[in-house]
Write a protein that holds these residues in place. Structure first.
Motif, PDB file in Angstrom:
ATOM      1  N   UNK A   1       0.771  -1.133   0.044  1.00 31.78           N
ATOM      2  CA  UNK A   1       0.159   0.149  -0.023  1.00 31.78           C
ATOM      3  C   UNK A   1       0.811   1.277   0.079  1.00 31.78           C
ATOM      4  N   UNK A   2       2.033   1.257   0.857  1.00 30.57           N
ATOM      5  CA  UNK A   2       2.557   2.453   0.996  1.00 30.57           C
ATOM      6  C   UNK A   2       3.995   2.447   0.485  1.00 30.57           C
TER       7      UNK A   2
ATOM      8  N   UNK B   1      -1.757   2.959  -2.625  1.00 30.61           N
ATOM      9  CA  UNK B   1      -2.666   4.001  -2.188  1.00 30.61           C
ATOM     10  C   UNK B   1      -1.700   5.149  -2.868  1.00 30.61           C
ATOM     11  N   UNK B   2      -0.822   4.865  -4.013  1.00 24.21           N
ATOM     12  CA  UNK B   2      -0.441   5.998  -4.764  1.00 24.21           C
ATOM     13  C   UNK B   2      -1.364   5.925  -6.085  1.00 24.21           C
ATOM     14  N   UNK B   3      -2.023   5.019  -6.124  1.00 23.23           N
ATOM     15  CA  UNK B   3      -3.010   4.966  -7.415  1.00 23.23           C
ATOM     16  C   UNK B   3      -4.358   5.071  -7.131  1.00 23.23           C
ATOM     17  N   UNK B   4      -4.983   4.867  -6.011  1.00 18.73           N
ATOM     18  CA  UNK B   4      -6.455   5.171  -5.612  1.00 18.73           C
ATOM     19  C   UNK B   4      -6.279   5.836  -4.206  1.00 18.73           C
ATOM     20  N   UNK B   5      -7.256   6.896  -4.493  1.00 20.14           N
ATOM     21  CA  UNK B   5      -7.423   7.710  -3.007  1.00 20.14           C
ATOM     22  C   UNK B   5      -7.921   6.868  -2.154  1.00 20.14           C
ATOM     23  N   UNK B   6      -7.213   6.391  -0.859  1.00 22.98           N
ATOM     24  CA  UNK B   6      -7.732   5.369  -0.020  1.00 22.98           C
ATOM     25  C   UNK B   6      -9.139   5.674   0.448  1.00 22.98           C
TER      26      UNK B   6
ATOM     27  N   UNK C   1       4.019  -1.626   7.899  1.00 21.12           N
ATOM     28  CA  UNK C   1       4.601  -0.507   8.207  1.00 21.12           C
ATOM     29  C   UNK C   1       4.436  -0.106   9.515  1.00 21.12           C
ATOM     30  N   UNK C   2       3.306  -0.937  10.119  1.00 17.97           N
ATOM     31  CA  UNK C   2       3.183  -0.476  11.555  1.00 17.97           C
ATOM     32  C   UNK C   2       2.348   0.914  11.757  1.00 17.97           C
ATOM     33  N   UNK C   3       1.641   1.319  10.793  1.00 19.30           N
ATOM     34  CA  UNK C   3       0.967   2.612  10.862  1.00 19.30           C
ATOM     35  C   UNK C   3      -0.489   2.162  10.996  1.00 19.30           C
ATOM     36  N   UNK C   4      -1.117   1.251  10.727  1.00 19.72           N
ATOM     37  CA  UNK C   4      -2.564   0.998  10.996  1.00 19.72           C
ATOM     38  C   UNK C   4      -2.999   0.595  12.171  1.00 19.72           C
ATOM     39  N   UNK C   5      -3.583   1.175  13.030  1.00 18.25           N
ATOM     40  CA  UNK C   5      -3.977   0.664  14.134  1.00 18.25           C
ATOM     41  C   UNK C   5      -5.589  -0.085  13.987  1.00 18.25           C
ATOM     42  N   UNK C   6      -5.912  -1.044  14.984  1.00 19.05           N
ATOM     43  CA  UNK C   6      -5.126  -1.362  15.948  1.00 19.05           C
ATOM     44  C   UNK C   6      -4.299  -2.661  15.703  1.00 19.05           C
ATOM     45  N   UNK C   7      -3.962  -2.897  14.358  1.00 15.82           N
ATOM     46  CA  UNK C   7      -3.178  -3.990  14.065  1.00 15.82           C
ATOM     47  C   UNK C   7      -1.740  -3.807  14.575  1.00 15.82           C
TER      48      UNK C   7
END
Ligand code: APR
Length: 229
Positions: free
Chosen positions: A22-23, A29-34, A175-181
């Motif tokens: 994704x990142x 997410x570079x090609x689709x607005x999330x 990338x450990x940026x999405x919570x809660x994961x």
């Protein structure tokens, strides 16, 4: 009694199978607005776009295979009680043969009734596209069985239970940026060894053993060190 080995994976483990992350540069997410293609607001605003976005990701699934990293996780089942927790919505862990896979963000090959979300259906490669006009056997509209941004993560509780009972915890390709994961790391008991395999690792606490390699290389090293003598 086999030791409990819990493995938490992100998009990076599927990168070597040809599924873009994704990142990373060139990521999804570079090609689709999330927020247009993967959020609850986006689905309310333009469901047709989201149906097509997930149809395209499903079609890609039929052109890719599990890679050596997925297979190395299965190999560890000989010596450990292995539970995989994944942020990925692909089915590569299952296709590699993992016997326990907990999806935090849903599953590409599943759809569910909108009015009755407990009615979940598994698609197959011959019937894998949905539109806003798709209906289930009760005549109800359906949606991808995906956790959109702005939605709850129902499987986070069982995931936390698995991590809190782990004897060894491994994090691969996230990338450990999405919570809660991303917060699962906090639930490891003190003294439990934690490994993080990622070629461009995010900042993690000093007690995490970082293996700055791609998943296939990092997992080959890890199997060597976790395989009983
Ligand atoms: N092997 C291992 N890791 C890799 C590889 C590889 N070959 N290639 C890239 N990576 C790493 C990157 O360094 C990065 O840390 O994979 C990670 C990918 O990060 P993201 O693209 O942010 O993916 P992820 O962490 O899984 O995203 C979490 O965000 O958009 C949501 O729901 C989506 O589940 C996803 C969540």
């Amino acid at each position: 009694m086999k030791k409990k080995l819990v493995i938490s994976t992100g998009a990076g483990i599927s990168a070597e199978s040809g599924i873009t992350t994704f990142r990373d540069a060139g990521g999804l997410w570079e090609n689709y607005p999330v927020m247009d293609v993967a959020s609850a607001d986006g689905f309310a605003r333009n469901p047709a776009l989201i149906h097509e976005f997930y149809n395209a990701r499903r079609r890609q699934l039929f052109e890719v295979e599990p890679n050596a990293a997925h297979r190395a996780i299965v190999e560890l089942e000989q010596w450990y009680d292995v539970n995989v927790i994944t942020q990925n919505v692909d089915d590569l862990h299952e296709r590699a043969g993992s016997s326990s896979v907990l999806h935090l963000h849903g599953e590409l090959m599943k759809i569910r009734s909108i009015p009755h979300p407990e009615r979940i259906y598994t698609l197959d490669r011959h019937n894998c596209e949905t539109t806003v006009d798709s209906r289930d056997e009760y005549g109800d509209p359906v949606r991808p069985h995906i956790v959109f941004f702005q939605e709850a993560v129902p499987n986070i509780e069982p995931a936390i239970n698995l991590v809190s009972e782990a004897d060894i915890f491994v994090v691969i390709g996230t990338s450990l940026v999405v919570y809660p994961a991303a917060g699962l790391l906090e639930f490891v008991r003190r003294g439990v060894p934690v490994y993080y395999i990622d070629p461009h690792p995010a900042q993690v606490p000093g007690w995490v053993d970082v293996i700055p390699e791609k998943a296939s290389v990092g997992m080959a090293k890890l199997v060597k060190c976790l395989r009983p003598e």
